[in-house]
Design an enzyme around this catalytic site. Structure first.
Site, PDB file in Angstrom:
ATOM      1  CB  THR A 125      14.767   8.720   8.781  1.00 43.15           C
ATOM      2  OG1 THR A 125      14.865   9.858   8.727  1.00 43.15           O
ATOM      3  CG2 THR A 125      15.325   8.118   7.526  1.00 43.15           C
ATOM      4  CE1 TYR A 132      14.281  15.631  16.875  1.00 43.71           C
ATOM      5  CE2 TYR A 132      13.344  13.536  16.944  1.00 43.71           C
ATOM      6  CZ  TYR A 132      13.548  14.571  16.173  1.00 43.71           C
ATOM      7  OH  TYR A 132      13.227  14.495  14.938  1.00 43.71           O
ATOM      8  CE  LYS A 187      17.427  15.093  15.598  1.00 40.42           C
ATOM      9  NZ  LYS A 187      16.584  13.841  14.971  1.00 40.42           N
TER      10      LYS A 187
END
Length: 292
Positions: free
Chosen positions: A47, A135, A164
């Site tokens: 993002t 992640y 994650k």
């Protein structure tokens, strides 16, 4: 490190004129996320257009984020690098500026073996005392870490203390829970899986959604935590159309466009990414209004 709830992703704002990083807008957007009841801030992910920043820019965003949040919430700095040496530089810098943890994802041109992946994480862990969130996001990184490898690394590398999981497969989360006997906290990184993942025992939800949805993601987390499942379902399905849309449209583009609708000008994504057009913004406004 004990962490639960909503881990929010800010964008990296750029000035409209020269395309340079807009630290004032970054500060404004971080304050906006804190106001939404988020439980941690995770700058410099996808993002935040981390892949499109120079090292100096990355460092500026990281330092500004840590200073702005100022220990009100944990700050988890994102690191995604092709080379181990570049990842180590960022890990050391994150620790030096006072970050609370790092979120590390290997990216690859050549397919990495499990041994190479573990060596990557081990070298980073050896360079810092910060907690590491491992992640897994094969769609963006080109690296797919199996639950067995994830649990193995977490058991053998002291710094790795949370995961994650963004593959979009809920069974991966079940497997991580089973293989670790429930000792390895996992976090949902796939927005449309938020309800399922939280019900499956995810410690939290890593998402850019609070930028546009305000306190609604946190309300969903709390409803599940309290066992208010009918309320949780209603909250989730109200948010789901926008959750699908922001991912399908590309998070930097859709989140920046949505922030402009709430009065926060973060500029446009860095080329080759494109800015949202008028149709995108109209659709975003429609979805955002439907949740309020």
């Amino acid at each position: 490190m004990q962490l639960s709830g909503i881990i929010a992703y800010p964008v990296t704002p750029f000035h409209s004129g020269n395309g340079e990083i807009n630290l004032a807008a970054l500060t404004q957007s971080l304050e906006h996320l804190i106001e939404q009841g988020c439980d941690a801030i995770a700058p410099l992910g996808s993002t935040g257009e981390s892949a499109y920043l120079s090292l100096a820019e990355w460092m500026n965003v990281a330092e500004c984020s840590v200073q702005t949040v100022n220990k009100r919430l944990p700050v988890i700095i994102g690191i995604s690098e092709l080379t181990t040496s570049a990842a180590i530089v960022k890990a050391k810098y994150a620790e030096r500026i006072g970050a609370d943890a790092i979120m590390v994802i290997p990216v690859s041109y050549w397919k990495l073996t499990d041994e190479e992946i573990q060596a990557y994480y081990q070298a980073i862990a050896d360079s810092t005392s910060l907690p590491i969130m491992l992640y897994n996001n094969p769609a963006t990184s080109g690296v797919d870490m199996s639950p067995a490898l994830i649990v193995k690394m977490a058991s053998e590398i002291d710094n790795i203390c949370m995961v994650k999981e963004s593959s979009g497969d809920i069974q991966r989360m079940h497997k991580i829970f089973s293989l670790s006997q429930g000792t390895l906290p996992f976090y949902n990184g796939c927005n449309p899986l938020a309800l399922e993942a939280l019900c499956a025992g995810a410690s939290g939800w890593c998402t850019a959604a609070p930028n546009l949805l305000g306190k609604h993601p946190k309300a969903l987390f709390e409803a599940v935590r309290l066992g208010e499942m009918e309320k949780a379902r209603q909250l989730f399905y109200r948010q789901l159309p926008l959750l699908h849309y922001i991912v399908a449209g590309g998070l930097p583009k859709t989140i920046k466009a949505g922030l402009s609708l709430v009065g926060i000008d973060t500029g446009i994504p860095r080329p080759p990414l494109k800015e949202a057009n008028s149709e995108d913004k109209a659709r975003l406004a429609e979805y955002m209004a439907a949740v309020q």
